[in-house]
Design an enzyme around this catalytic site. Structure first.
Site, mmCIF file in Angstrom:
data_model
loop_
_atom_site.group_PDB
_atom_site.id
_atom_site.type_symbol
_atom_site.label_atom_id
_atom_site.label_comp_id
_atom_site.label_asym_id
_atom_site.label_seq_id
_atom_site.Cartn_x
_atom_site.Cartn_y
_atom_site.Cartn_z
ATOM 1 N N ALA A 1 0.780 -1.232 0.000
ATOM 2 C CA ALA A 1 0.000 0.000 0.000
ATOM 3 C C ALA A 1 0.817 1.290 0.000
ATOM 4 O O ALA A 1 0.291 2.335 -0.377
ATOM 5 C CB ALA A 1 -0.956 0.019 1.188
ATOM 6 N N GLY A 2 2.066 1.256 0.455
ATOM 7 C CA GLY A 2 2.825 2.502 0.494
ATOM 8 C C GLY A 2 3.044 3.071 -0.897
ATOM 9 O O GLY A 2 3.232 2.312 -1.848
ATOM 10 N N PRO A 3 2.996 4.400 -1.081
ATOM 11 C CA PRO A 3 2.804 5.427 -0.050
ATOM 12 C C PRO A 3 1.354 5.744 0.287
ATOM 13 O O PRO A 3 1.095 6.648 1.081
ATOM 14 C CB PRO A 3 3.488 6.643 -0.674
ATOM 15 C CG PRO A 3 3.293 6.459 -2.134
ATOM 16 C CD PRO A 3 3.367 4.976 -2.391
ATOM 17 N N GLY A 4 0.384 5.062 -0.330
ATOM 18 C CA GLY A 4 -0.997 5.207 0.106
ATOM 19 C C GLY A 4 -1.956 5.847 -0.873
ATOM 20 O O GLY A 4 -3.163 5.894 -0.618
ATOM 21 N N GLY A 5 -1.465 6.325 -2.014
ATOM 22 C CA GLY A 5 -2.349 6.994 -2.965
ATOM 23 C C GLY A 5 -3.422 6.085 -3.528
ATOM 24 O O GLY A 5 -4.609 6.445 -3.593
ATOM 25 N N LYS A 6 -3.021 4.896 -3.955
ATOM 26 C CA LYS A 6 -4.005 3.963 -4.528
ATOM 27 C C LYS A 6 -4.955 3.450 -3.448
ATOM 28 O O LYS A 6 -6.148 3.270 -3.693
ATOM 29 C CB LYS A 6 -3.286 2.803 -5.220
ATOM 30 C CG LYS A 6 -2.502 3.200 -6.471
ATOM 31 C CD LYS A 6 -1.902 1.982 -7.142
ATOM 32 C CE LYS A 6 -1.107 2.356 -8.392
ATOM 33 N NZ LYS A 6 0.126 3.106 -8.064
ATOM 34 N N GLU B 1 1.319 -2.751 4.575
ATOM 35 C CA GLU B 1 2.578 -2.021 4.402
ATOM 36 C C GLU B 1 3.602 -2.562 5.397
ATOM 37 O O GLU B 1 3.313 -2.680 6.590
ATOM 38 C CB GLU B 1 2.368 -0.525 4.623
ATOM 39 C CG GLU B 1 3.629 0.300 4.740
ATOM 40 C CD GLU B 1 4.581 0.135 3.569
ATOM 41 O OE1 GLU B 1 5.796 -0.014 3.815
ATOM 42 O OE2 GLU B 1 4.113 0.148 2.414
ATOM 43 N N ASP C 1 0.541 -3.597 -6.221
ATOM 44 C CA ASP C 1 1.353 -2.532 -6.813
ATOM 45 C C ASP C 1 2.783 -2.786 -6.354
ATOM 46 O O ASP C 1 3.246 -2.214 -5.371
ATOM 47 C CB ASP C 1 0.842 -1.163 -6.354
ATOM 48 C CG ASP C 1 1.582 -0.022 -7.013
ATOM 49 O OD1 ASP C 1 2.039 -0.184 -8.157
ATOM 50 O OD2 ASP C 1 1.722 1.048 -6.382
ATOM 51 N N CYS D 1 5.444 0.520 -11.618
ATOM 52 C CA CYS D 1 5.805 1.790 -12.255
ATOM 53 C C CYS D 1 7.116 1.571 -13.002
ATOM 54 O O CYS D 1 8.129 2.217 -12.746
ATOM 55 C CB CYS D 1 5.948 2.903 -11.228
ATOM 56 S SG CYS D 1 6.146 4.533 -11.995
#
Length: 526
Positions: free
Chosen positions: A338-343, A362, A402, A455
Site C-alpha cells: 500500500a505505500g505510499p498510500g495513494g491507490k 505495508e 502494486d 511503475c
C-alpha cells in the site's frame, strides 16, 4: 584533501569505470522488502565519486549554513541553494523533488530565481552521466579521486556551459567560488582549469566526441540515459521501438505537470478544476492537471478533498474496483503493497461509495503511519506486515499488487534515479514481485480478481511476472487463473501495447510509464 583530490588508499587508484555503491534512496519498503536493495551507479563512462565528507560543505550543510557561506564567497543565492541540494542528494540520498522546494522556501528564493534554480538542479541531476564523461575527459585523474564537493561544483558548472544560455565566464566563476565556499581553496585552480577547458569546445562537439559506439549506446548518451535503461525501453516498446524509442527517452527529460486526484464522494474533477482554475484530465474521471503552482497551497488539497496522484496511478486503482468478479462482491478489497498510500486512498473512497472495505498492507511502520493519515475517515484498515505473508484471512474479492519495482517509469520525476540504479537490481526485484503476486493469488477468492501493477516498463518486471504466474496456474495446478483484457477497464487511450495487459508511457499518454495486468482466479469446475 588538497588540489580537489582525495587521499589514495594503499591499494592504489581505483579504475575510472568502477561504479559507485550505495544503498538505494527511498527508505520505502513495500511488500516486505526495501525497494531496489543496494543500488549502483551505471551509465556513461565515468569515475566513481565516493560519498566522503568534505571539510566545508557537509558541516555547513548539517548546520544549514552553506548558502550563507557561499554568498560570502560571492555566489548568487540561487546557485548556492542548488549546490546545497545537489550535495544532499549525492551525500545523503535525499530526494531532489522533496529537498529543493523546501530549500527554496527556507532561503526565500522565488520567481525567476526559483525557476532558474529548479532548472539547474533537475538538469544537472538528469544529465549527470554525460557531465561526468566530459569532466573525466578534461581531468588529469579519475573522478573517484576528486573531493565530492569539487565534483558537484564541476557538474553544476558543466551543465550550465553545455545545456543553458548562461555565459561561460559566469559558469566558470561561480564554479570556482563554490569550490572555495565548500572549503577546498587549493582546488580552485584545478576547477578553473577544467571549466576553461570545457568552455573551449562547443556542446555539440563534446557530445559527438564522447558518444559511445553503437546506435543504441549513442542514442542513450545523447538523451542522458544509461544504455541498459534505453535497451529496457526498446524491448518494452517492441515493434514500436524503431519510431518511438527516442521519444520515450526524451520524455524522461521533460518536467511533468502535477496530476491531482479528486476524491470520489467528496468532490468531482469538474468542481476541482473550477476551484483551481485547472484543466480536467484526459483519461481518469478523477484527474485534474495542475501546470503551475504548489499543490499543497490549494484549499481542496489542504482539506483532504484532493491529492497529488499520477493519472496512470488513478486508472490502475480504478481498474481494481471496475474489473468484474464472478459471483457477488462481498466488499472485501485488499491493497497488498500500500505505500505510499495513494491507490489505497482512491480505492477507499470508491469503497465508501460501494459499501466495501479495504485492507492495506505495508511492511514499514513509518510508512504505515503515513498511510493511516492519508486514508483517515475512509473504510481502510492499515496492517503493518510483509505482503508475502500478511497473516490475513483469504477470500478477498479484489486485490491490488502494486509491486516494488525499479521505478524506471518515473524517471522524469526522479531525474537522479537513472544514475543510481543498476540492471543487476532487477533480478532481486523480480523474485520479490513473483512472491507478492503468488501471495495475492492465494488471498483472492475463486472468481475474484487480482490487478498486478508496476511503475516500470521493463519486461522482466511486467510481462515476465505475469507470464510466469499464468504458467504456474495452468492445467494441473491447484487452481487456474485467466488474464482479462485491461483495455476493458480503461478509456480509449490509443496504443497501450499489444498484450492483454496495458503499458502506459509519458510520451504517449502523459502519465508515468505504468503497467498493469488483470488476472481472475477461476471458480472450481471451470
Amino acid at each position: 584533501m588538497s588540489g580537489g583530490f582525495r587521499s589514495r588508499s594503499k591499494s592504489g587508484d581505483q579504475p575510472n569505470s568502477e561504479q559507485r555503491g550505495g544503498q538505494q534512496r527511498r527508505g520505502q519498503q513495500r511488500g516486505g522488502q526495501q525497494r531496489g536493495g543496494n543500488q549502483r551507479r551505471g551509465g556513461a563512462p565515468r569515475g566513481s565519486s565516493q560519498r566522503g565528507r568534505g571539510r566545508g560543505t557537509d558541516h555547513q550543510r548539517r548546520s544549514g549554513s552553506f548558502p550563507a557561506a557561499a554568498r560570502s564567497a560571492g555566489v548568487d543565492l540561487a546557485r548556492a541553494v542548488v549546490f546545497d541540494v545537489l550535495r544532499r542528494v549525492d551525500a545523503d540520498d535525499a530526494f531532489a523533488n522533496l529537498t529543493l522546494p523546501k530549500a527554496l522556501s527556507e532561503n526565500k528564493v522565488s520567481g525567476r530565481d526559483a525557476a532558474f534554480a529548479t532548472e539547474l538542479t533537475y538538469g544537472t541531476l538528469r544529465t549527470e552521466g554525460v557531465l561526468d564523461a566530459v569532466i573525466a575527459d578534461c581531468a588529469s585523474r579519475g573522478l573517484d579521486a576528486m573531493a565530492p564537493e569539487v565534483l558537484t561544483a564541476l557538474r553544476l558548472g558543466t551543465y550550465q556551459v553545455l545545456y543553458t544560455r548562461v555565459e561561460a565566464h559566469a559558469a566558470v566563476d561561480t564554479t570556482v567560488r563554490l569550490v572555495e565556499a565548500s572549503g577546498h581553496d587549493k582546488a580552485k585552480g584545478f576547477a578553473n582549469g577544467i571549466m576553461r577547458t570545457i568552455t573551449r569546445t562547443p556542446a555539440h562537439e563534446w557530445l559527438e566526441r564522447l558518444s559511445p559506439q553503437g546506435d543504441l549506446a549513442a542514442l542513450a548518451f545523447r538523451h542522458a540515459h544509461p544504455e541498459w535503461i534505453a535497451r529496457s525501453f526498446e524491448q518494452a516498446l517492441g515493434t514500436d521501438a524503431a519510431t518511438e524509442l527516442e521519444a520515450a527517452l526524451d520524455a524522461d527529460s521533460q518536467r511533468p505537470i502535477v496530476h491531482l486526484v479528486a476524491r470520489p464522494g467528496e468532490i468531482s474533477a469538474e468542481e476541482l478544476a473550477l476551484i483551481t482554475g485547472c484543466e480536467e484530465g484526459r483519461y481518469s474521471p478523477y484527474a485534474v492537471y495542475l501546470e503551475h503552482g504548489d499543490p499543497g497551497s490549494l484549499e481542496p488539497v489542504r482539506q483532504g478533498l484532493a491529492a497529488v496522484q499520477d493519472e496512470g496511478s488513478q486508472l490502475i486503482a480504478r481498474a481494481v474496483t471496475e474489473a468484474p468478479v464472478e459471483g457477488d462482491d462481498s466488499g472485501r478489497w485488499l491493497d497488498l503493497c500500500a505505500g505510499p498510500g495513494g491507490k489505497a486512498a482512491l480505492m477507499g473512497a470508491i469503497a465508501r461509495i460501494e459499501d466495501a472495505h479495504v485492507d492495506a498492507v505495508e511492511v514499514s511502520q513509518h510508512r504505515a503511519r503515513l498511510i493511516e493519515k492519508t486514508v483517515r475517515d475512509l473504510p481502510v484498515t492499515v496492517h503493518t506486515a510483509d505482503g508475502r505473508r500478511p497473516g490475513l484471512e483469504p477470500g478477498f474479492d479484489r486485490v491490488l499488487v502494486d509491486a516494488p519495482c525499479s521505478g524506471l517509469g518515473a524517471l522524469r520525476r526522479r531525474p537522479e534515479a537513472r544514475w543510481r540504479k543498476s540492471e543487476g537490481d532487477i533480478t532481486d526485484l523480480t523474485a520479490l514481485q513473483a512472491e507478492l503476486l503468488d501471495s495475492a493469488l492465494n488471498l483472492v477468492r475463486p472468481g475474484g480478481v487480482v490487478v498486478y501493477s508496476t511503475c516500470s516498463p521493463d519486461l522482466r518486471e511486467t510481462r515476465g511476472i505475469v507470464e510466469a504466474a499464468l504458467s504456474a496456474h495452468g492445467d494441473g495446478a491447484e487452481f487456474q487463473i485467466e488474464e482479462l483484457n485491461a483495455r476493458d477497464f480503461l478509456p480509449d487511450m490509443g496504443n497501450v501495447g499489444h498484450e492483454l495487459s496495458a503499458q502506459l508511457w509519458p510520451h504517449r499518454h502523459g502519465t508515468d510509464a505504468m503497467f498493469f495486468a488483470v488476472l481472475r482466479r477461476s471458480v472450481k469446475g471451470d
